[in-house]
Structure formats: structure tokens, C-alpha cells
Motif scaffolding. Structure first.
Motif, PDB file in Angstrom:
ATOM      1  N   CYS A 220       0.779  -1.134   0.101  1.00  0.00           N
ATOM      2  CA  CYS A 220      -0.262   0.047  -0.217  1.00  0.00           C
ATOM      3  C   CYS A 220       0.654   0.876  -0.104  1.00  0.00           C
ATOM      4  O   CYS A 220       1.001   2.271  -0.907  1.00  0.00           O
ATOM      5  N   LEU A 221       1.820   1.473   0.899  1.00  0.00           N
ATOM      6  CA  LEU A 221       2.978   2.203   1.489  1.00  0.00           C
ATOM      7  C   LEU A 221       3.379   2.947  -0.106  1.00  0.00           C
ATOM      8  O   LEU A 221       3.292   3.763  -0.663  1.00  0.00           O
ATOM      9  N   ALA A 222       3.924   1.446  -0.944  1.00  0.00           N
ATOM     10  CA  ALA A 222       4.576   1.907  -2.721  1.00  0.00           C
ATOM     11  C   ALA A 222       3.585   2.744  -3.383  1.00  0.00           C
ATOM     12  O   ALA A 222       4.023   3.114  -4.425  1.00  0.00           O
ATOM     13  N   VAL A 223       1.751   3.045  -2.814  1.00  0.00           N
ATOM     14  CA  VAL A 223       1.284   3.190  -4.466  1.00  0.00           C
ATOM     15  C   VAL A 223       0.601   4.482  -3.839  1.00  0.00           C
ATOM     16  O   VAL A 223      -0.806   4.749  -4.342  1.00  0.00           O
ATOM     17  N   GLY A 224       0.727   4.586  -2.410  1.00  0.00           N
ATOM     18  CA  GLY A 224       0.498   5.466  -1.918  1.00  0.00           C
ATOM     19  C   GLY A 224      -0.776   5.634  -1.099  1.00  0.00           C
ATOM     20  O   GLY A 224      -1.385   6.798  -1.374  1.00  0.00           O
ATOM     21  N   LEU A 225      -1.085   4.587  -1.141  1.00  0.00           N
ATOM     22  CA  LEU A 225      -2.379   4.479  -0.037  1.00  0.00           C
ATOM     23  C   LEU A 225      -1.748   4.544   1.785  1.00  0.00           C
ATOM     24  O   LEU A 225      -1.990   2.758   2.533  1.00  0.00           O
TER      25      LEU A 225
END
Length: 349
Positions: free
Chosen positions: A265-270
Motif C-alpha cells: 500500500c505504501l508503495a502506491v500511495g495508499l
């Protein structure tokens, strides 16, 4: 800088307790078992070394890599499972083998220890050679070889995605040491192409959460495509208030998969979703700093019964580091283009 705390969720004492719970179960040989009397696989062994490193426990982490250096086969591989007494399962897993590259690069990002990188170069070189030896014409990498060298007949999406990330880490190690490995670049590009364009190249494992989020976690998918992949099956795998279930058809929530999904999630801005998942998973942390392997709902039974695995604690610490940006390796799975140094591949038309 190292991971010290997760404000509001994990105190410095709690982070230390979790890290020390991993080190406590490390054998004199350097091998980190899942739990005392159990076994270890090279992938989770590396994951535990990475968690020790992000909390500043470099000596036991280096002992873990010494174990790998001392037990690597002539073909570059390791066996599937090891115990305190030796080899438990003889098959040779490509993903478990390649993952040493990720761990070695992670250690260097944290320590800047070029001597360590040079000492582990031959290990990484041989491990990548083994994994790429299982690459098929479409680009996918077969799961494993039997101990007699016979390849397994299928590839797995989660495994190949993880190998892709390991190849990028290996390329970063090679670049730092001044080694050119164009075959690795080509292999990573072909593997990325297979994951993007040939889903039929992989054995169907749709019920497993790892097949859902691993192409995102490993950086093969990014941007809108990656976010769409996560949202498409969010309701299938995420149980409100608890985290990520391991398989779609069982209400069995596992903190390891939850922690990995946090990083995806962090990797795609979530970021909001990532923090929420991590907060939920703290309910599966025991007072000794360890995490239960899984919880079955709604009974809240622990499954496997009474099991707390080192790799689960490791995944939680790595997610905590990614969330807080505490260490110099915090972006290994979440900052595209930050690390590994060779972070993208060219897609052929």
C-alpha cells in the motif's frame, strides 16, 4: 538511523522486545528457526536478518548471512528447509535462493559496509545464476528444482514477483561493486514482461493473498495499475479491524501477510490504508513481543495453535520501518527508484 518506535503503536521497549525475540531463537550456527524445534527456510531466514538489521542488531544479522555463505551449494542454491540438525527438505526453491540478494543490499544500505558486500558478492552471483537458470522462454521462472536437478513444471506469480525484486537488488549490488551483469538486466526485463503480459504463465493461486499483492510489493506493477489491483480484491482479502487473510476462502488473518500488504500500500500511495492495516495487526502481538502466526475468526483461535513465528515478527518490523521511514533502508520495498539502484526495466513493444 534505525527503527526505534512507531509513535502511538509501538514503544521503543516494544520494538526492542520484538527484535530480541527473533535473536533469541537464532542458533549458534546463525540459522534463524521459525520457532524452537521447528525449521527455517532461506527466504524467511533473510527476512529475519533484515528485521534485526533495521533495529540495529547487526551482529546476529551478519551471523545469519554467514550461515548462508557456509551452506550454499555449488550450484548457488539452498535447500528448502533446514533444522538444527541439518537439511529437512531437499528441494531447491528459486525464490528462497534469490532472496539473499535483497538481504545483502538491504544490509549495505543500512551499514555502508563495503567489505560485507564484497564478501557476499560470490554468494549473490551464484544465487542469481541458479534462479535465472530456471527462466523459461516467456520469461517466467520455474518455482524450484528437485534435489537431482529436475525442474518443477510450473511457475508461481508471487515467487516470480519476489525474484524480480531480488534481481533488482542483485543489480544494485553489482553496480556498487563495479560488476556488469547484462544477463541479469535482460532476465529481470523478461520476467517483468511475463508478469505484465502473460498471466497464463503462472500456476493459478488466486485464493492466496500473496498472489494478490506481491506484484505490487515487488514493484513489478505500479501507479494506477497497481492501485487498481489492490482495490479489486481488497474486500476479498482484508477483514475490517483485523488485517489480511492468508487465503480468500478462510477467515484466517496472518500478521505477516498484513505487514507485507502494508508495504505494498505504501508503495502506491495508499498511506492511510497502510497505517490502518498495521494498527489492526497489533492486536496479534503478544506481551513477549512476538506475534501469533495467525488468528481464526470469529472464534479468535490462534492457528497454528500457540505458534508465534520469527518471520511474522520480522515482517512487522520491516513494515514499521517502512511506515516511519526510520532507517536508510526503509524505502527498499516502497520508494520506486530509491532502492534498488536499478529500479525499472525497459518493456519491449
Amino acid at each position: 538511523m534505525y527503527l526505534r518506535e512507531v509513535p502511538g503503536l509501538l514503544s521503543p521497549a516494544e520494538v526492542t522486545a520484538t527484535a530480541e525475540s527473533i535473536a533469541e531463537w537464532q542458533l549458534d550456527s546463525g540459522l534463524i528457526l521459525w520457532f524452537p524445534g521447528g525449521h527455517a527456510d532461506p527466504w524467511n531466514h533473510v527476512e529475519c536478518a533484515m528485521a534485526l538489521d533495521v533495529t540495529g542488531h547487526h551482529a546476529p544479522a551478519e551471523r545469519a548471512y554467514d550461515f548462508l555463505a557456509g551452506t550454499q551449494r555449488a550450484d548457488g542454491a539452498w535447500h528448502r528447509y533446514y533444522t538444527a540438525d541439518g537439511i529437512e527438505e531437499h528441494k531447491l526453491d528459486a525464490n528462497c535462493t534469490a532472496y539473499v540478494a535483497c538481504g545483502v543490499w538491504h544490509h549495505f544500505l543500512l551499514t555502508g559496509d563495503r567489505g560485507f558486500l564484497e564478501a557476499m558478492w560470490s554468494v549473490v552471483d551464484a544465487a542469481v545464476g541458479f534462479a535465472l537458470g530456471l527462466q523459461q522462454p516467456r520469461g517466467e521462472i520455474l518455482w524450484a528444482r528437485r534435489s537431482d536437478g529436475t525442474p518443477w513444471p510450473f511457475a508461481l506469480l508471487a515467487s516470480s514477483s519476489s525474484i524480480h525484486h531480488s534481481l533488482l537488488s542483485a543489480l544494485a549490488v553489482a553496480a556498487e561493486l563495479g560488476h556488469e551483469r547484462p544477463a541479469w538486466e535482460k532476465g529481470a526485463a523478461r520476467l517483468g514482461e511475463a508478469i505484465h503480459r502473460h498471466p497464463d504463465a503462472f500456476s493459478p493461486k488466486d485464493r492466496f493473498a500473496m498472489d494478490w499483492y506481491y506484484p505490487v510489493l515487488a514493484g513489478v506493477l505500479d501507479g494506477a495499475t497497481a492501485r487498481r489491483r489492490l482495490w479489486d480484491r481488497w474486500g476479498t482479502f482484508v477483514l475490517e479491524g483485523w488485517g489480511v487473510r492468508c487465503v480468500a476462502d478462510r477467515d484466517w488473518v496472518t500478521p505477516a501477510e498484513t505487514a507485507e500488504c502494508v508495504m505494498a500500500c505504501l508503495a502506491v500511495g495508499l498511506a492511510e490504508e497502510a497505517w490502518e492495516l498495521f494498527e489492526w495487526s497489533q492486536s496479534q502481538r503478544d506481551t513477549d513481543g512476538r506475534y501469533w502466526t495467525g488468528t481464526v475468526l470469529p472464534q479468535q483461535d490462534r492457528f497454528p495453535a500457540a505458534e508465534k513465528a520469527t518471520y511474522t515478527a520480522a515482517a512487522q518490523l520491516l513494515a514499521a520501518d517502512a511506515l516511519t521511514g526510520s532507517s536508510s533502508a526503509a524505502g527498499l520495498f516502497t520508494r520506486r527508484g530509491a532502492a534498488p539502484a536499478v529500479s525499472r526495466y525497459s518493456r519491449s513493444p
